[in-house]
Write an enzyme that holds these catalytic residues in place. Sequence first.
Site, PDB file in Angstrom:
ATOM      1  N   SER A 197     -11.200   0.643   5.292  1.00 40.02           N
ATOM      2  CA  SER A 197     -10.125   0.544   4.281  1.00 40.02           C
ATOM      3  C   SER A 197      -9.787  -0.586   3.736  1.00 40.02           C
ATOM      4  O   SER A 197      -9.251  -0.882   2.577  1.00 40.02           O
ATOM      5  CB  SER A 197      -9.011   1.768   4.469  1.00 40.02           C
ATOM      6  OG  SER A 197      -9.414   3.061   4.408  1.00 40.02           O
ATOM      7  N   LYS A 219       0.990  -1.152   0.077  1.00 44.63           N
ATOM      8  CA  LYS A 219       0.028   0.142   0.131  1.00 44.63           C
ATOM      9  C   LYS A 219       0.832   1.195   0.016  1.00 44.63           C
ATOM     10  O   LYS A 219       1.889   1.273   0.821  1.00 44.63           O
ATOM     11  CB  LYS A 219      -0.831  -0.040   1.199  1.00 44.63           C
ATOM     12  CG  LYS A 219      -1.992   1.110   1.083  1.00 44.63           C
ATOM     13  CD  LYS A 219      -2.999   0.952   2.238  1.00 44.63           C
ATOM     14  CE  LYS A 219      -4.128   1.880   2.330  1.00 44.63           C
ATOM     15  NZ  LYS A 219      -5.231   1.725   3.227  1.00 44.63           N
ATOM     16  N   SER A 223      -9.477   2.857   1.542  1.00 49.42           N
ATOM     17  CA  SER A 223      -8.338   3.630   0.798  1.00 49.42           C
ATOM     18  C   SER A 223      -7.394   2.435   0.266  1.00 49.42           C
ATOM     19  O   SER A 223      -6.478   2.876  -0.557  1.00 49.42           O
ATOM     20  CB  SER A 223      -7.681   4.379   2.050  1.00 49.42           C
ATOM     21  OG  SER A 223      -7.144   3.292   3.084  1.00 49.42           O
TER      22      SER A 223
END
Length: 470
Positions: free
Chosen positions: A180, A81, A156
Amino acid sequence: MPDSLCHHTATELSALIRAREVSAREVMQAHLDRIELLNPKVNALVSVDPERALAAAASADERLASGAQVGPLHGLPIAHKDTHDTAGIRTTYGSPLLADNVPDRDELVVERLKAAGTIAMGKTNVPEFAAGSHTFNPVFGTTANPYALDRSAGGSSGGAAASLACRMQPLADGSDMGGSLRNPASFCNVVGLRPAPGRVPTWPDLAAWSTLSVQGPMGRTVADVALMLSAIAGPDDRSPIAISEPGSAFQGSLETDLSGLRVAFSLDLGGELVVDPQVRAVLEPAAQVLTDLGGVVEEAAPDLTGADEVFRTLRAWQFELALGEFRDAHPDRIKPSLRDNIDAGRALTGADVGRAERLHAGLYHRVREFFGHYDVLALPVSQVPPFDIDLEFPTEIGGVAMPSYLDWMRSAYWISATGCPAISVPAGFTPQGLPVGIQLVAPHRGERRLLQIAHAFERATHHATVLPQL
């Protein structure tokens, strides 16, 4: 044949590499080829470095051939990420303020994945500073949903979920404050686990004692998520809330008998949530699936009074802590919704935070008592199916206005406030072919049992086997 390697689960690929039936370099090349083919359509992966990845894969093959001991994820490609610091790999947080940022060390989750044998290919796209559940930013642009390129992939961890759905990587790491790990998993027909706070310790962390934001695994199957959790869970003295139970607790078969499982099933948390009719229609059959697995299913929901205030107050405080300096130095280079959250944190008083903490304690104990009667809670992950990619967030659900980019995510962030582990598992599709996940929630620190239940649901439904048609 090379492309078929990308369709193996992480668990299968790991076994093939360790048995030397396929090399790490062959696996890496297959995924890099798939990235070249599909990533331009979805924009899920960023900062990809094929040369670096292939060199690391060759080294992994040499290590295995030498007879050296290797980790449980040896040779598996991964993109981290873009809010997780990676040594020597650009980490932008989706912000132009950090567009050229190259960290000099790995953060803890990356460190553990590397020790387990994964090989970094690049990063997964995120919203700016991971704020919001729609993945777009001014550095790399927007991530599209693989099942409908005109729809959001969520966020996210949207780049992570989309890349998993496209078979561009077998595993992905992510983080979850308000959904997320779960929302993008629901939107992209993959699996995302929000562990209990401390299960996957975080470092470095300005709010080291906070329980609101966690890191965790994503995968295409529940077994893959359990495999990854076994590598990233476990104690670490750099985190004051780290759980002492070792990651090895999540190894082994997830097969189990669910006879007598006590299931609380609620599509709207007792009327507290506004849920799109299409989401309701997809999730309604899940009650019968859980019954057929041996569960005793009842319509029930915990009392989550105060969860909204708890989450919004503590989130605003944490955003100000983490991003206040950026807001002061570059007020015009941070998206307005993020700026508003930082300002909300600055407006808080001691009494505001104190009230949130009192509500948080009461919420924990009511949910603890609720799970004295039930083993698992089933509810929507997201209150809407994947929405228009050109929207920042859904502005209404069923005619009810959603004033901010948080309002439509209550089904996820109210659960965050409880501290309970929660998982998103594919549950079906709307008539337009848009994925919908079911959220399963377990008692505090009950990840092992939660994974077993999720695995059984996955095996009974097979929704995860439906691939996007790119």
